[in-house]
Design an enzyme around this catalytic site. Structure first.
Site, PDB file in Angstrom:
ATOM      1  N   ARG A 181       0.846  -1.187   0.000  1.00 51.36           N
ATOM      2  CA  ARG A 181       0.000   0.000   0.000  1.00 51.36           C
ATOM      3  C   ARG A 181       0.887   1.246   0.000  1.00 51.36           C
ATOM      4  NH1 ARG A 181      -3.789  -2.447   4.848  1.00 51.36           N
ATOM      5  NH2 ARG A 181      -4.922  -3.970   3.564  1.00 51.36           N
TER       6      ARG A 181
ATOM      7  N   ARG B 169     -10.877   3.082   3.932  1.00 52.06           N
ATOM      8  CA  ARG B 169      -9.548   2.783   3.397  1.00 52.06           C
ATOM      9  C   ARG B 169      -9.434   3.123   1.911  1.00 52.06           C
ATOM     10  NH1 ARG B 169      -7.988  -3.342   5.285  1.00 52.06           N
ATOM     11  NH2 ARG B 169      -7.521  -2.955   7.490  1.00 52.06           N
TER      12      ARG B 169
ATOM     13  N   ARG C   3     -14.279  -9.499   2.597  1.00 52.78           N
ATOM     14  CA  ARG C   3     -13.677  -9.163   3.896  1.00 52.78           C
ATOM     15  C   ARG C   3     -14.736  -9.082   4.990  1.00 52.78           C
ATOM     16  NH1 ARG C   3      -8.415  -7.512   4.365  1.00 52.78           N
ATOM     17  NH2 ARG C   3      -7.255  -7.247   2.407  1.00 52.78           N
TER      18      ARG C   3
END
Length: 314
Positions: A126, A220, A231
């Site tokens: 990331r 996010r 998720r």
């Protein structure tokens, strides 16, 4: 009659005498005499030695301590009464979106003497992550090579990417006496529980509610709609494993410091236990039989893992 019999039975005992009062002060105390024993060169015979001990009111501390040591026949030790605790293994886990990385980052800043094991992963990095600090970002081929060389304590396939805990860091820093923190997913925590048993402390981090957890995942902006659904569904299943952990820490929004202080309290409490069941991973080999013969006392705590037949994984 009874008193007379007692006196006749023990004629060798001295009769205690009460010293006379002094005129200096009503609270004035006489010098006390303690009988100590010293070994004689003539066999095992011991003779009493009178060592005067000054009164507490008049004596200086150093003088009193020397007199007490002389009476006891040994010096007082300044060594710690409690032995240094063995290094601690702290396993932190929890569903996605509960702020595990933020908690560990703050814990790293506030607590010295901790080594945070850097996990190897095949997932893409990331933008805010640093290679070697947040994760070791490796290719799938490199990761499988680590598996083949038995360099990982545990590994799992998570959301399509591999994650694993390198052994070398644990060996190196526990040998230095450092506590070790492992950040793993739920699968990894289950594997480590089987391997380490009660030799590690397992902490489950949660958000204050499911809504708060989903909001963090959305904020996010790193997930597609499909991966977000995966998720969320996985997180709901992972919440069912909370009962397998030693502690639960709620990391509520805006209260990160509270969660960090709670984790620090867990560390302090575990290290203050009178009888620790902690494992010392000072290992020269991954062979199970060799582990048993290393001779490190704390390795006796591997008996649970040995019964499970999983020592070869370490």
């Amino acid at each position: 009659m009874f008193r007379r019999v007692l006196c006749n039975s023990f004629p060798h005992l001295p009769i205690p005498t009460i010293p006379p009062k002094t005129n200096n002060s009503f609270f004035a105390l006489p010098i006390l005499t303690v009988k100590a024993f010293s070994s004689s060169k003539m066999g095992d015979a011991r003779r009493p030695i009178s060592v005067p001990i000054p009164t507490l009111e008049k004596a200086q501390r150093s003088e009193l301590l020397r007199a007490l040591e002389a009476s006891l026949g040994s010096s007082f030790s300044s060594d710690p009464l409690s032995p240094n605790p063995n290094p601690l293994i702290l396993v932190i886990s929890g569903p996605s979106g509960v702020g595990k990385d933020a908690l560990i980052t703050r814990l790293r800043q506030s607590r010295r003497g901790l080594h945070f094991v850097v996990t190897a992963t095949t997932r893409p990095r990331r933008p805010s992550e640093v290679h070697g600090k947040d994760y070791f970002f490796v290719s799938k081929e490199e990761f499988l090579g680590m598996v083949e060389q038995q360099e990982l304590l545990e590994y799992a396939l998570v959301y399509g990417d591999y994650k694993g805990v390198p052994k070398q860091q644990i060996r190196e820093f526990m040998a230095k006496g450092c506590d070790v923190v492992l950040r793993v997913d739920i699968q990894g925590a289950e594997t480590l529980r089987k391997v380490l048993g009660s030799s590690a402390v397992f902490v489950f981090v949660v958000a204050e509610s499911e809504m708060a957890m989903v909001e963090r995942l959305v904020d996010r902006k790193t997930e597609t709609v499909e991966s977000l659904l995966v998720r969320i569904g996985t997180s709901r299943e992972e919440m069912k494993h909370v009962k397998n952990f030693d502690y639960v820490v709620v990391n509520a929004k805006g209260k990160l410091d509270n969660a960090v202080m709670l984790v620090e309290s867990i560390i302090d409490a575990e290290k203050a236990k009178g009888l620790q069941a902690r494992v010392f991973l000072y290992m020269q080999t991954v062979e199970a039989q060799s582990l048993k013969n290393i001779g490190v006392p704390a390795l006796d705590m591997f008996y649970e893992a040995d019964k499970l037949g999983m020592l070869e994984k370490i």
